[in-house]
Motif scaffolding. Structure first.
Motif, mmCIF file in Angstrom:
data_model
loop_
_atom_site.group_PDB
_atom_site.id
_atom_site.type_symbol
_atom_site.label_atom_id
_atom_site.label_comp_id
_atom_site.label_asym_id
_atom_site.label_seq_id
_atom_site.Cartn_x
_atom_site.Cartn_y
_atom_site.Cartn_z
ATOM 1 N N VAL A 247 0.851 -1.184 0.000
ATOM 2 C CA VAL A 247 0.000 0.000 0.000
ATOM 3 C C VAL A 247 0.887 1.233 0.000
ATOM 4 O O VAL A 247 2.097 1.147 0.230
ATOM 5 C CB VAL A 247 -0.948 0.022 1.225
ATOM 6 C CG1 VAL A 247 -1.846 -1.204 1.225
ATOM 7 C CG2 VAL A 247 -0.160 0.113 2.529
ATOM 8 N N ALA A 248 0.295 2.392 -0.263
ATOM 9 C CA ALA A 248 1.059 3.637 -0.308
ATOM 10 C C ALA A 248 0.148 4.805 0.041
ATOM 11 O O ALA A 248 -1.068 4.748 -0.204
ATOM 12 C CB ALA A 248 1.675 3.840 -1.688
ATOM 13 N N PHE A 249 0.738 5.849 0.589
ATOM 14 C CA PHE A 249 0.020 7.075 0.862
ATOM 15 C C PHE A 249 0.399 8.110 -0.194
ATOM 16 O O PHE A 249 1.582 8.273 -0.526
ATOM 17 C CB PHE A 249 0.367 7.628 2.245
ATOM 18 C CG PHE A 249 -0.020 6.711 3.382
ATOM 19 C CD1 PHE A 249 -1.249 6.076 3.391
ATOM 20 C CD2 PHE A 249 0.839 6.498 4.440
ATOM 21 C CE1 PHE A 249 -1.619 5.230 4.425
ATOM 22 C CE2 PHE A 249 0.492 5.665 5.489
ATOM 23 C CZ PHE A 249 -0.741 5.023 5.482
ATOM 24 N N LEU A 250 -0.609 8.813 -0.706
ATOM 25 C CA LEU A 250 -0.398 9.846 -1.714
ATOM 26 C C LEU A 250 -1.306 11.041 -1.424
ATOM 27 O O LEU A 250 -2.289 10.912 -0.680
ATOM 28 C CB LEU A 250 -0.720 9.308 -3.115
ATOM 29 C CG LEU A 250 0.294 8.391 -3.787
ATOM 30 C CD1 LEU A 250 -0.254 7.930 -5.131
ATOM 31 C CD2 LEU A 250 1.625 9.099 -3.974
ATOM 32 N N PRO A 251 -1.018 12.211 -2.008
ATOM 33 C CA PRO A 251 -1.961 13.324 -1.910
ATOM 34 C C PRO A 251 -3.312 12.915 -2.487
ATOM 35 O O PRO A 251 -3.383 12.134 -3.441
ATOM 36 C CB PRO A 251 -1.309 14.425 -2.748
ATOM 37 C CG PRO A 251 0.136 14.064 -2.806
ATOM 38 C CD PRO A 251 0.190 12.569 -2.781
ATOM 39 N N ALA A 252 -4.384 13.451 -1.922
ATOM 40 C CA ALA A 252 -5.726 13.068 -2.364
ATOM 41 C C ALA A 252 -5.962 13.355 -3.842
ATOM 42 O O ALA A 252 -6.756 12.668 -4.489
ATOM 43 C CB ALA A 252 -6.773 13.790 -1.512
ATOM 44 N N VAL A 253 -5.260 14.340 -4.393
ATOM 45 C CA VAL A 253 -5.460 14.675 -5.802
ATOM 46 C C VAL A 253 -5.046 13.528 -6.718
ATOM 47 O O VAL A 253 -5.460 13.479 -7.886
ATOM 48 C CB VAL A 253 -4.672 15.957 -6.158
ATOM 49 C CG1 VAL A 253 -3.178 15.692 -6.209
ATOM 50 C CG2 VAL A 253 -5.168 16.561 -7.460
ATOM 51 N N ALA A 254 -4.270 12.579 -6.226
ATOM 52 C CA ALA A 254 -3.870 11.433 -7.049
ATOM 53 C C ALA A 254 -5.076 10.661 -7.565
ATOM 54 O O ALA A 254 -5.033 10.057 -8.642
ATOM 55 C CB ALA A 254 -2.949 10.508 -6.258
ATOM 56 N N ALA A 255 -6.177 10.667 -6.800
ATOM 57 C CA ALA A 255 -7.381 9.969 -7.239
ATOM 58 C C ALA A 255 -7.930 10.556 -8.530
ATOM 59 O O ALA A 255 -8.565 9.847 -9.326
ATOM 60 C CB ALA A 255 -8.447 10.022 -6.141
ATOM 61 N N GLU A 256 -7.696 11.851 -8.747
ATOM 62 C CA GLU A 256 -8.139 12.492 -9.980
ATOM 63 C C GLU A 256 -7.102 12.374 -11.085
ATOM 64 O O GLU A 256 -7.452 12.197 -12.256
ATOM 65 C CB GLU A 256 -8.424 13.968 -9.711
ATOM 66 C CG GLU A 256 -9.560 14.222 -8.735
ATOM 67 C CD GLU A 256 -9.722 15.702 -8.462
ATOM 68 O OE1 GLU A 256 -9.940 16.463 -9.415
ATOM 69 O OE2 GLU A 256 -9.626 16.100 -7.280
ATOM 70 N N LEU A 257 -5.833 12.475 -10.722
ATOM 71 C CA LEU A 257 -4.776 12.503 -11.725
ATOM 72 C C LEU A 257 -4.412 11.116 -12.229
ATOM 73 O O LEU A 257 -3.964 10.957 -13.370
ATOM 74 C CB LEU A 257 -3.525 13.169 -11.147
ATOM 75 C CG LEU A 257 -3.669 14.621 -10.698
ATOM 76 C CD1 LEU A 257 -2.334 15.139 -10.169
ATOM 77 C CD2 LEU A 257 -4.163 15.496 -11.839
ATOM 78 N N PHE A 258 -4.579 10.078 -11.389
ATOM 79 C CA PHE A 258 -4.158 8.739 -11.750
ATOM 80 C C PHE A 258 -5.267 7.718 -11.516
ATOM 81 O O PHE A 258 -5.096 6.758 -10.767
ATOM 82 C CB PHE A 258 -2.911 8.339 -10.949
ATOM 83 C CG PHE A 258 -1.743 9.260 -11.135
ATOM 84 C CD1 PHE A 258 -0.908 9.146 -12.227
ATOM 85 C CD2 PHE A 258 -1.498 10.264 -10.211
ATOM 86 C CE1 PHE A 258 0.166 10.003 -12.405
ATOM 87 C CE2 PHE A 258 -0.426 11.129 -10.375
ATOM 88 C CZ PHE A 258 0.402 11.000 -11.471
#
Length: 324
Positions: A247-258
């Motif tokens: 698993v990994a943590f990312l900025p929430a905007v990743a859900a839109e960008l990727f």
């Protein structure tokens, strides 16, 4: 015909990509090669160096201990080659105007805050030319350190030796494989992820960044277990999540960008948010007019509330399916 046993730069690049992906198919796709061609490059490199760099089985590819130890030197060689090419392409006369070289990752390039800052900067300073360079997570810090770029748009924190001007703050989310049992829940807590391996970032990423993005240690003091990957790009990180169950943590905007059908992004209620901003080396802040202009614009827009948020929707909201 001149024959040399020195490794070629393109072979060293192949080594770095395979070390990150630990999968010949994914690495070959990134390098626009066939798998046999990539295998041949690695075998040739191993023969020229006289060492085994990877341990291969029918199901797994791993760096050998010596291969792991050589990675920093390989990055230095590839970085030096990039610097040479960059220097050769620079104009011989820099008197035609002020140039600000700005580094940014694929993710940072797509953010509204980045675009708003650059648009305002070029409007207020029409004589300033902004030269963009898209970098991965490792290249970003290296490029700043060696002066390949003057400043970078990046997520904080940053290691010692760099200054930062914050722009926006947004939640972090967890990335899970779509087949993970936890992916069916809209909201998780850190305790739900206890014991799950975190995708390991490449060694060139600073320890302060690695710890922040893995939330290591956790609030209860427990240390994080890492995967065998060494990723430096978001797409590689997501592939590691999808194929290998980390698993990994990312900025929430990743859900839109990727958005990917094999990945789910989920809110973690007790996961601290992240901050996006502009970063530059401490040694250059007072001397570079371009950096001073950039920082001034960042402060103006932030203080005036003129920056868009990083993300526009909650991570558990799945993107609408494309219509044919």
């Amino acid at each position: 015909m001149l024959v040399t046993d020195d490794p070629a730069v393109h072979q060293l690049r192949s080594l770095l990509t395979l070390a990150e992906e630990l999968h010949f198919g994914r690495a070959a796709a990134r390098l626009y090669l066939t798998q046999p061609a990539l295998s041949q490059q690695i075998r040739t490199l191993e023969r020229r160096l006289g060492v085994q760099l990877f341990a291969r089985t029918s199901r797994r590819v791993q760096l050998t201990p010596l291969g792991q130890a050589l990675l920093p030197l390989v990055r230095n060689v590839v970085g030096a080659a990039d610097e040479l090419r960059h220097a050769a392409r620079q104009p011989s006369d820099d008197k035609h105007g002020l140039v600000l070289r700005v580094g940014l990752t694929d993710c940072a390039a797509a953010l509204g805050a980045t675009r708003r800052v650059i648009a305002t900067l070029t409007t207020l300073h029409p004589g300033l030319e902004v030269d963009f360079q898209v970098l991965d997570l490792v290249e970003q810090a290296t490029a700043l350190s060696v002066g390949k770029v003057d400043a970078a748009f990046a997520y904080l924190p940053v290691p010692d030796g760099f200054c930062a001007e914050p722009l926006t703050t947004e939640p972090r989310v967890v990335c899970l494989s779509a087949t993970d049992p936890l992916a069916g829940r809209a909201t998780l807590r850190l305790a739900d992820l206890a014991g799950r391996p975190m995708v390991s970032l490449a060694p060139g990423v600073s320890s302060v960044e690695r710890r922040f993005w893995a939330m290591d240690p956790r609030p209860d003091g427990s240390r994080v277990r890492y995967s065998d990957h060494h990723v430096s790009r978001v797409e590689s990180l997501l592939s590691a999540v999808s194929f290998d169950g980390a698993v990994a943590f990312l900025p929430a905007v990743a859900a839109e960008l990727f958005p990917r059908p094999d990945i789910r992004y989920r809110t973690v209620a007790d996961l601290a948010p992240c901050t996006f901003g502009v970063v530059w080396p401490e040694r250059d802040g007072g001397d570079c007019r371009g950096i001073r202009a950039l920082v001034d614009v960042c402060r103006r827009l932030r203080d005036q509330g003129g920056l868009p948020p990083g993300t526009m929707r909650r991570p558990e909201e799945e993107p609408s399916p494309a219509r044919g």
